[in-house]
Write a protein that holds these residues in place. Structure first.
Motif, PDB file in Angstrom:
ATOM      1  N   ALA A   1      53.921  35.851  50.560  1.00  0.00           N
ATOM      2  CA  ALA A   1      53.516  36.849  51.626  1.00  0.00           C
ATOM      3  C   ALA A   1      52.533  37.972  50.957  1.00  0.00           C
ATOM      4  O   ALA A   1      51.546  38.072  51.550  1.00  0.00           O
ATOM      5  CB  ALA A   1      54.552  37.255  52.382  1.00  0.00           C
ATOM      6  N   THR A   2      53.145  38.384  49.892  1.00  0.00           N
ATOM      7  CA  THR A   2      52.144  39.413  49.103  1.00  0.00           C
ATOM      8  C   THR A   2      50.770  38.968  48.879  1.00  0.00           C
ATOM      9  O   THR A   2      49.860  39.357  49.263  1.00  0.00           O
ATOM     10  CB  THR A   2      52.703  40.004  47.923  1.00  0.00           C
ATOM     11  N   PHE A   3      50.887  37.647  48.091  1.00  0.00           N
ATOM     12  CA  PHE A   3      49.540  37.123  47.931  1.00  0.00           C
ATOM     13  C   PHE A   3      48.739  36.768  49.281  1.00  0.00           C
ATOM     14  O   PHE A   3      47.483  36.900  49.115  1.00  0.00           O
ATOM     15  CB  PHE A   3      49.833  35.658  47.230  1.00  0.00           C
ATOM     16  N   ALA A   4      49.251  36.329  50.191  1.00  0.00           N
ATOM     17  CA  ALA A   4      48.602  35.982  51.364  1.00  0.00           C
ATOM     18  C   ALA A   4      47.919  37.053  52.193  1.00  0.00           C
ATOM     19  O   ALA A   4      46.721  37.099  52.289  1.00  0.00           O
ATOM     20  CB  ALA A   4      49.545  35.403  52.509  1.00  0.00           C
ATOM     21  N   PHE A   5      48.579  38.249  52.075  1.00  0.00           N
ATOM     22  CA  PHE A   5      48.194  39.446  52.716  1.00  0.00           C
ATOM     23  C   PHE A   5      46.954  39.902  51.765  1.00  0.00           C
ATOM     24  O   PHE A   5      45.788  40.545  52.443  1.00  0.00           O
ATOM     25  CB  PHE A   5      49.153  40.559  52.937  1.00  0.00           C
ATOM     26  N   VAL A   6      47.224  39.980  50.458  1.00  0.00           N
ATOM     27  CA  VAL A   6      46.100  40.649  49.662  1.00  0.00           C
ATOM     28  C   VAL A   6      44.766  39.721  49.739  1.00  0.00           C
ATOM     29  O   VAL A   6      43.650  40.143  49.852  1.00  0.00           O
ATOM     30  CB  VAL A   6      46.615  40.705  48.215  1.00  0.00           C
ATOM     31  N   ASN A   7      45.041  38.298  49.757  1.00  0.00           N
ATOM     32  CA  ASN A   7      44.042  37.438  49.901  1.00  0.00           C
ATOM     33  C   ASN A   7      43.206  37.434  51.023  1.00  0.00           C
ATOM     34  O   ASN A   7      41.823  37.063  51.118  1.00  0.00           O
ATOM     35  CB  ASN A   7      44.565  35.993  49.798  1.00  0.00           C
ATOM     36  N   GLU A   8      43.709  37.975  51.964  1.00  0.00           N
ATOM     37  CA  GLU A   8      43.020  38.119  53.273  1.00  0.00           C
ATOM     38  C   GLU A   8      41.995  39.056  53.310  1.00  0.00           C
ATOM     39  O   GLU A   8      41.045  39.084  53.978  1.00  0.00           O
ATOM     40  CB  GLU A   8      44.232  38.209  54.379  1.00  0.00           C
ATOM     41  N   HIS A   9      42.343  40.201  52.415  1.00  0.00           N
ATOM     42  CA  HIS A   9      41.303  41.316  52.684  1.00  0.00           C
ATOM     43  C   HIS A   9      40.472  41.596  51.250  1.00  0.00           C
ATOM     44  O   HIS A   9      39.615  42.503  51.361  1.00  0.00           O
ATOM     45  CB  HIS A   9      42.384  42.505  52.969  1.00  0.00           C
ATOM     46  N   VAL A  10      40.751  41.212  50.203  1.00  0.00           N
ATOM     47  CA  VAL A  10      40.119  41.138  48.983  1.00  0.00           C
ATOM     48  C   VAL A  10      39.726  39.964  48.479  1.00  0.00           C
ATOM     49  O   VAL A  10      40.171  38.860  48.577  1.00  0.00           O
ATOM     50  CB  VAL A  10      40.872  42.143  48.118  1.00  0.00           C
ATOM     51  N   ASP A  11      38.744  40.095  47.494  1.00  0.00           N
ATOM     52  CA  ASP A  11      38.518  38.881  46.552  1.00  0.00           C
ATOM     53  C   ASP A  11      39.131  38.842  45.329  1.00  0.00           C
ATOM     54  O   ASP A  11      39.152  39.717  44.555  1.00  0.00           O
ATOM     55  CB  ASP A  11      36.930  39.010  46.332  1.00  0.00           C
ATOM     56  N   LEU A  12      40.056  37.957  45.332  1.00  0.00           N
ATOM     57  CA  LEU A  12      40.908  37.622  44.011  1.00  0.00           C
ATOM     58  C   LEU A  12      40.394  37.309  42.958  1.00  0.00           C
ATOM     59  O   LEU A  12      40.864  37.268  41.897  1.00  0.00           O
ATOM     60  CB  LEU A  12      42.130  36.581  44.593  1.00  0.00           C
ATOM     61  N   ASN A  13      39.147  37.050  42.894  1.00  0.00           N
ATOM     62  CA  ASN A  13      38.333  36.502  41.851  1.00  0.00           C
ATOM     63  C   ASN A  13      37.931  37.883  41.057  1.00  0.00           C
ATOM     64  O   ASN A  13      37.617  37.538  39.649  1.00  0.00           O
ATOM     65  CB  ASN A  13      37.087  35.672  42.141  1.00  0.00           C
ATOM     66  N   LEU A  14      37.876  39.004  41.541  1.00  0.00           N
ATOM     67  CA  LEU A  14      37.822  40.330  40.873  1.00  0.00           C
ATOM     68  C   LEU A  14      38.814  40.565  39.985  1.00  0.00           C
ATOM     69  O   LEU A  14      40.071  40.290  40.393  1.00  0.00           O
ATOM     70  CB  LEU A  14      37.501  41.527  42.184  1.00  0.00           C
ATOM     71  N   VAL A  15      38.141  40.839  38.789  1.00  0.00           N
ATOM     72  CA  VAL A  15      39.188  41.297  37.716  1.00  0.00           C
ATOM     73  C   VAL A  15      40.492  42.171  38.334  1.00  0.00           C
ATOM     74  O   VAL A  15      41.684  41.971  37.822  1.00  0.00           O
ATOM     75  CB  VAL A  15      38.417  41.869  36.452  1.00  0.00           C
ATOM     76  N   GLN A  16      40.180  43.296  38.959  1.00  0.00           N
ATOM     77  CA  GLN A  16      41.216  44.134  39.235  1.00  0.00           C
ATOM     78  C   GLN A  16      42.491  43.649  39.919  1.00  0.00           C
ATOM     79  O   GLN A  16      43.401  44.037  40.134  1.00  0.00           O
ATOM     80  CB  GLN A  16      40.787  45.489  39.803  1.00  0.00           C
ATOM     81  N   TYR A  17      42.105  42.452  40.739  1.00  0.00           N
ATOM     82  CA  TYR A  17      42.985  41.883  41.812  1.00  0.00           C
ATOM     83  C   TYR A  17      43.609  40.602  41.105  1.00  0.00           C
ATOM     84  O   TYR A  17      44.515  40.001  41.815  1.00  0.00           O
ATOM     85  CB  TYR A  17      42.254  41.654  43.057  1.00  0.00           C
ATOM     86  N   LYS A  18      43.301  40.080  39.828  1.00  0.00           N
ATOM     87  CA  LYS A  18      43.717  38.741  39.234  1.00  0.00           C
ATOM     88  C   LYS A  18      45.225  38.841  39.340  1.00  0.00           C
ATOM     89  O   LYS A  18      46.063  37.981  39.022  1.00  0.00           O
ATOM     90  CB  LYS A  18      42.942  38.535  38.195  1.00  0.00           C
ATOM     91  N   THR A  19      45.823  40.148  39.065  1.00  0.00           N
ATOM     92  CA  THR A  19      47.149  40.291  38.912  1.00  0.00           C
ATOM     93  C   THR A  19      48.064  39.739  39.962  1.00  0.00           C
ATOM     94  O   THR A  19      49.317  38.937  39.592  1.00  0.00           O
ATOM     95  CB  THR A  19      47.702  41.913  38.666  1.00  0.00           C
ATOM     96  N   ILE A  20      47.398  39.644  41.173  1.00  0.00           N
ATOM     97  CA  ILE A  20      48.462  38.917  42.292  1.00  0.00           C
ATOM     98  C   ILE A  20      48.619  37.556  42.309  1.00  0.00           C
ATOM     99  O   ILE A  20      49.690  37.151  42.257  1.00  0.00           O
ATOM    100  CB  ILE A  20      47.519  39.415  43.396  1.00  0.00           C
TER     101      ILE A  20
END
Length: 340
Positions: free
Chosen positions: A32-51
């Motif tokens: 659920a955490t992954f889905a909510f974050v993926n909905e609003h940000v680009d997970l390919n960006l370095v700062q979001y890859k922790t998700i």
């Protein structure tokens, strides 16, 4: 008294069900955490890859724990059950650390929108309850596992006598062998966990460090598999190579310096805490494996090899009902068992 078939007792079923249920709940929270974050940000960006790394590590951890639990029940291995309790506590710590690291990834020091503001209604506030539920569920399930491991200890505690008899020296040697095999399994998880984080979150595909990390994978797998075969079959030359490689692998600890040195610390900003914990745990596990491996090496050619190779099959074994645990501990007789 008789040993029941695999998964036929209440304690065994409850132990496995507890792990399954908490695994499903925790993975649901992480997903659920992954889905909510993926909905609003680009997970390919370095700062979001922790998700995505958070999700991948928990999938790996829950699958690993489930397999280890089934394996421990299959082998009636009390030492491995205790190891699972330790692993479960480590999951509590890891889940708690992820709250901090997700905050570091999502909340900017100078927010430009509600997504990275961290205030009421922000993305961080939306995923925070799911992040908190995960360590709470793991901690509560640990208390349940603790109770069922105690029951399983009473159920399996006599099994080592079936393998090596009542000789105290043989019992001690066999226990060190069990510890060694258990440590090798946890070494595997720690190594995969560190490698996964480095490859997913941090390293660039065209960097030399990426290539070295990839090259280390077959070497470490050879080390772990080779050590397991060597200690079981008492192959001295292979065990010697494995022990030397364990010492060489400790140099991987230099990664810890990379996490904090000025030239590279920004690269590890969102995963530094998790990588630090994983690296230190991997280092300590490998050092402990080396020490136990030396002890097991010293026990080679002392009559234990047959028990290692053939002593851990899970078949119902009827025993003399007049023998008590106190009698077994005295060891003043030879036990005799027959297969059903």
């Amino acid at each position: 008294m008789a040993v029941e078939r695999l998964m036929s007792t209440r304690a065994q079923m409850a132990f496995m069900i507890t792990i399954l249920v908490q695994g499903f709940v925790v993975l649901a929270m992480v997903a659920a955490t992954f889905a909510f974050v993926n909905e609003h940000v680009d997970l390919n960006l370095v700062q979001y890859k922790t998700i995505p790394c958070y999700l991948a590590l928990f999938i790996l951890a829950e699958m690993f724990e489930l397999l280890m639990a089934f394996d421990a029940l299959r082998l009636r291995n009390v030492i491995q059950l205790v190891g699972i309790l330790g692993f479960h506590l480590a999951l509590v710590v890891f889940a708690a650390i992820q709250v901090h690291e997700t905050h570091a990834a999502l909340v900017a020091t100078q927010p430009t929108s509600w997504i990275n503001s961290g205030g009421s209604g922000s993305l961080w506030r939306k995923v925070l309850p799911y992040l908190i539920v995960a360590p709470v569920i793991i901690a509560v399930s640990w208390l349940s596992l603790l109770f069922w491991v105690r029951q399983l200890y009473m159920e399996f505690g006599w099994a080592i006598f079936h393998v090596v008899g009542a000789n105290p020296a043989m019992k001690t040697m066999y226990q060190f062998y069990q510890v060694m095999i258990c440590l090798l399994k946890f070494d595997f998880f720690a190594f995969v966990g560190v490698t996964m984080q480095l490859l997913i979150v941090v390293l660039q595909r065209n960097s030399a460090e990426f290539g070295l990390t990839i090259a280390a994978i077959p070497v470490v797998l050879f080390l772990l598999i080779g050590a397991g075969i060597a200690v079981q079959r008492e192959i001295k030359w292979l065990m010697s190579i494995s022990l030397v490689l364990m010492l060489a692998a400790e140099t991987y600890f230099y990664k810890l310096v990379r996490f904090y040195e000025p030239a590279s610390k920004e690269q590890y900003q969102t995963t530094r805490a998790t990588l630090t914990v994983f690296t230190i745990v991997a280092f300590l596990l490998l050092f402990t494996t080396f020490a136990v491996g030396l002890r097991c090496f010293a026990d080679f050619d002392k009559g234990l090899q047959e028990s290692k190779l053939h002593g851990q099959s899970y078949k119902p074994v009827p025993t003399n009902s007049t023998l008590t645990k106190l009698d077994l501990l005295h060891g003043d007789y030879r036990l005799s068992f027959s297969q059903t």
